[in-house]
Design a protein around this motif. Sequence first.
Motif, PDB file in Angstrom:
ATOM      1  N   ARG A 216       6.367  -4.820  -6.719  1.00 38.59           N
ATOM      2  CA  ARG A 216       5.043  -4.425  -6.294  1.00 38.59           C
ATOM      3  C   ARG A 216       4.651  -4.900  -4.830  1.00 38.59           C
ATOM      4  O   ARG A 216       3.749  -4.139  -4.092  1.00 38.59           O
ATOM      5  CB  ARG A 216       3.795  -4.966  -7.310  1.00 38.59           C
ATOM      6  CG  ARG A 216       3.627  -3.738  -8.100  1.00 38.59           C
ATOM      7  CD  ARG A 216       1.921  -3.800  -8.224  1.00 38.59           C
ATOM      8  NE  ARG A 216       1.406  -3.124  -7.159  1.00 38.59           N
ATOM      9  CZ  ARG A 216       1.088  -1.900  -6.981  1.00 38.59           C
ATOM     10  NH1 ARG A 216       1.400  -1.254  -8.079  1.00 38.59           N
ATOM     11  NH2 ARG A 216       0.564  -1.666  -6.038  1.00 38.59           N
ATOM     12  N   LYS A 217       5.091  -5.980  -4.539  1.00 43.87           N
ATOM     13  CA  LYS A 217       4.683  -6.836  -3.268  1.00 43.87           C
ATOM     14  C   LYS A 217       5.166  -5.890  -2.087  1.00 43.87           C
ATOM     15  O   LYS A 217       4.491  -5.749  -1.057  1.00 43.87           O
ATOM     16  CB  LYS A 217       5.401  -8.034  -2.888  1.00 43.87           C
ATOM     17  CG  LYS A 217       4.392  -9.277  -2.555  1.00 43.87           C
ATOM     18  CD  LYS A 217       5.223 -10.647  -2.740  1.00 43.87           C
ATOM     19  CE  LYS A 217       6.154 -10.847  -1.620  1.00 43.87           C
ATOM     20  NZ  LYS A 217       7.048 -11.811  -1.643  1.00 43.87           N
ATOM     21  N   THR A 220       2.593  -3.697  -0.306  1.00 44.17           N
ATOM     22  CA  THR A 220       1.718  -4.293   0.723  1.00 44.17           C
ATOM     23  C   THR A 220       2.350  -4.234   2.130  1.00 44.17           C
ATOM     24  O   THR A 220       1.630  -3.886   3.137  1.00 44.17           O
ATOM     25  CB  THR A 220       1.547  -5.914   0.229  1.00 44.17           C
ATOM     26  OG1 THR A 220       1.383  -6.034  -1.043  1.00 44.17           O
ATOM     27  CG2 THR A 220       0.177  -6.463   0.944  1.00 44.17           C
TER      28      THR A 220
END
Lengths: 935, 168
Positions: A216-217, A220
């Motif tokens: 998920r990071k 970003t």
Amino acid sequence: MAPMKGLTVFIADLRKCRSQEDEERRVNKELANIRTKFKESSLNGYNRKKYVCKLIYMSLLGHEVNIGHKEAVDLVNSARFSEKQIGYLAASLLLPESSELMRAVVGCLRRDMYDANECIVCLALCAATNVATREIAESLTEDVVMLLLAPSGSPFVKKKAALCLLRLLRRFPESVKARQWAARVIPYMGHRDIGVTLAVTSLVTALAQQQGDEMRKASTFAVRRLRSLVLDGERVADHMYYGVPAPWLQVKLLRLLQYFEPGEQRSELLGILRRIIDESQEAPRELQQMNAQYAVLFEAINLGIHVDVDQGLMHESALLLGRFITSRETNIRFLGLETMAHLATCIDSLDPVKRYQGVIVQSLRDRDVSVRRRALDLLYSMCDVTSAKAIVAELLRHMAIADAALREEMALKVAILTEKFATEYSWYVDVMMRLVSLAGDHMGDEVWHRIVQVILGNEELQLYACRIALQTLRAPVCHESALKVSAYVLGEFGHLIANAPGCAPLDQLKALQARLPGASLPARAVALTAVAKFTNLFPEIKNLCLRLLDRFRGALDAELQQRACEYYALATVESESLLPTVFEEMPPYPERQSALMSRLLSRETDTEDQRTWVVGGRDINRSRSTRRPADEDAPAAAAAAAEEKQETAQPTATPATTTAAEAAAPTSLDEPPALTPEEEERVAKSRKHYARLLWESDGILYDGAEVQVGMMAQYKPPAARIGLFLGNKSAAAICDISIQAETSDDSGDLVIQQAADQDALPESLMPLGQARVFFDVRCHRVFAAAPTLRISYTLAGAPTVLELQLPVTAAHFMDPVTISVTDFFARWKQLGEATIGESQAVLKTPFLASDADAIQWLRNVAGGMGFALIQGADVVPDNIVAVGIATTEAAGRFGCLMRVEPKPSHSLTRVTIRATNPTLAKAVATNISMIFDAR
Amino acid sequence: MIRSVLIFNQLGKPRLIKFYEQISASAQQDILREIHALVAKRPDTLCNFLEGSRSIGGSDTRIVYRHYATLYFVFVADMSESELGIMDLIQVFVEALDRVFENVCELDLIFHFDEIHYVLSEVVSAGMVVETNLSEISRAVNEAKRQAKPDSSDHTRLAISTLRRGFV
């Protein structure tokens, strides 16, 4: 490459060849020459390189080359860069993966990856990427990760290392242990070098599909980078492409974000997307710039659909797309239609798309077949109840002029849309009859089968269908498939219209008969069945029907002849009840997924990257999205699933939860709950017996201290006869014997009862005596649980009850069938896409004397279970590909396909079963894992 | 991902065959023949995208091609690639060849079939884009070329790092 004269001459020679034969001769001559040269001991590096180059060139032209492997490895080992370069090229192009020499190449790779010269490191990384064998994945992954993460490494190396990892990850996800390093590569998405960012983003995209939320990071980083490229005008001097900053990177980032849920970044993302869409409002002047800008735009719209489809932004996008689909640039029309289809599959209200229906229909006439295809996909995706009639009508109109390549798909889609959106029965029947008449030659049997299924299943349809059927038969031209449908329908429901003027039984028969001379054999066969049904339906014309059948009794075709003879015989038997029973109206087909749908979906194949959407309605995309995160190939998932399966498959493994009914092991009534070691051994032994009987027809089912139970089974699917033999092992007589079998539930899916004509059980059984009892088993439908056998007897005054699971499962009602390799894979794919009945298990391969023995054992098991092995179907010779077909009494037959992929190196075996019935697939999988476990 | 990169001339003679998947040599030739048959009959005004047949990957693949003089450059990609992105990538690849060979023509590709592989490996690797910056690509190729010259083996240690110094 420094010019090599011999090579240049050779290439020039080949170019002079006038014919394929000339070329062949020249190549063979050269091959002979090279073979002798390779045998000489004095071959120097230059010559070796030259000959290997010639071999590469030959293979490029399509000639078979299977020499030069050793020389390629020698070149790889060379200290000279140019020789090494050719060596690695040859290793990736000529050397088979299975070659023993690969090991030597891997050794060189390892050395070269640590060379001080970056050019050599890059060369090694490239070669590792191209060759990408399992050994490389297993032994070099860590080194490649190091090269990517080393702070001192140059962008040159990092790019290559990232993509090398990507390739290894895709080929051998289980060998690269991605979890250990996946999180550490994400920060490199912020690397200042665009090339590194691009390569790492590609890698992360693949990881995101495998590892899901752990990555998920990355989103970003992706959003941050996009913002800086799109909103902040990041300076990427070297990567400006016709005024667009790093378009490839933008596209890649936009694509990556489609694999994540947007979460709190939604609003920021929408801002970025809005800017991209706004900037594209004015058409760029230059073609190259347009390409780059629109590449980003189309991906932005795709992401927008994913992030927030029902926002105003998407309505604007629809407007923009509406402009594109009338663009003068064919490429833009193509992409406009494609992206609009994506939009149509996801958006809630189709109005923004429907506005362009006219234009889209026009695109079916585009001069480019690629565009026509996209228009068809879009029409199919945007169809709903309100627009169905118009769209189907348009498609039918185009059917006549559409190219043959497109017609099949068109027919399939019309059939699906009509069935899905039909609100009036007459419309359905009309459209389908027109469809089979128009496009019958271009579609498979699925379409007419489906029509019959639907008509049989809907009573309201039948009367109208009969009328149309008769009309169709009387029309000047009647297509073969239309004939089949009409014959079938009249045969079933002809009586419904028999009283209408011009539709009397005789008229129906005449109409049918008139079609016979020109019809094909399969159509005639269907028509004969209809005639046979008429004998029952209309006694008044029975004699005429019989005369017709009689004529066909001498037909040359065996199938026709057999049908005619049998029907004739049936119809002339003196029995009042026979005809009505045999020729009774067909019951409605059970609800099942339309074969059409699976046919259409079978077009989808496995890609390395998962699709984010498929052509079709919203429902189908929604059902996809629910299963998207699960990666079917991920070994971890498979292993987990296997564990789960094993747990459910072996209730006896945990004694605490063992209940008498579901245990394969026998339990006596007065037995204490905890098992003594001795009993545990007996449980294990009994499981072994049970497992053995899953693939062998007779053997011991239970072997205790007092009695022994043997079993003999004879299967004639859907029926079977089971013989049970109870032997007295004790020293005293046993009495009060009763042997009963009962099914696990009352559904009636399985019927098991004692055979009628057999001797009663003896009152008592002397030591070493044997009693036997036979059971008749009928499989009505596919059933989930095996029946239970209850044996009770009294020995020396002590009553004992044995409860055993009877090895009779749905999988037992299977017969081997042989189909061709291509058929197998077509069905395999089709079933896989439908995901109705797939079961998979990763099992520990039993330990046998040798790998070959293990494989042979696997084959025996598959054969014993009722599968036909298809030889030579799989590229890996040890893999087993097998087909069986299970027969049930009421629910029909179910195909079952199996692939067994042993991995001797891991002593694991992956078993995948795909069947048209999920319970069956599960039953087979459960049986196999028990067999494995017991071995 | 990009599944394969093919270059062939109007007659269907292969000039480069590069697959990023494990496919047998004969299947590679079949695919090339099939794509040639599809592409060769299309006039240049039609779009640059085609759908592959089943053997190539069906509706989930896009054949993206460009036609330059006597040659067809074909990239077969799956649905996760942007079609226009691939179009531009072909352009970049061709321009890179142009720089390396100085006005590339079919003969260059025939007699230097190995170098095409090296250039391609700087543009596409593992079916993914490595680099799109032309100067970066040609620098990498030329550096390797320099190394391949017989007398250069001792200078190699510094080569790329000096090369890169002015750039990073």
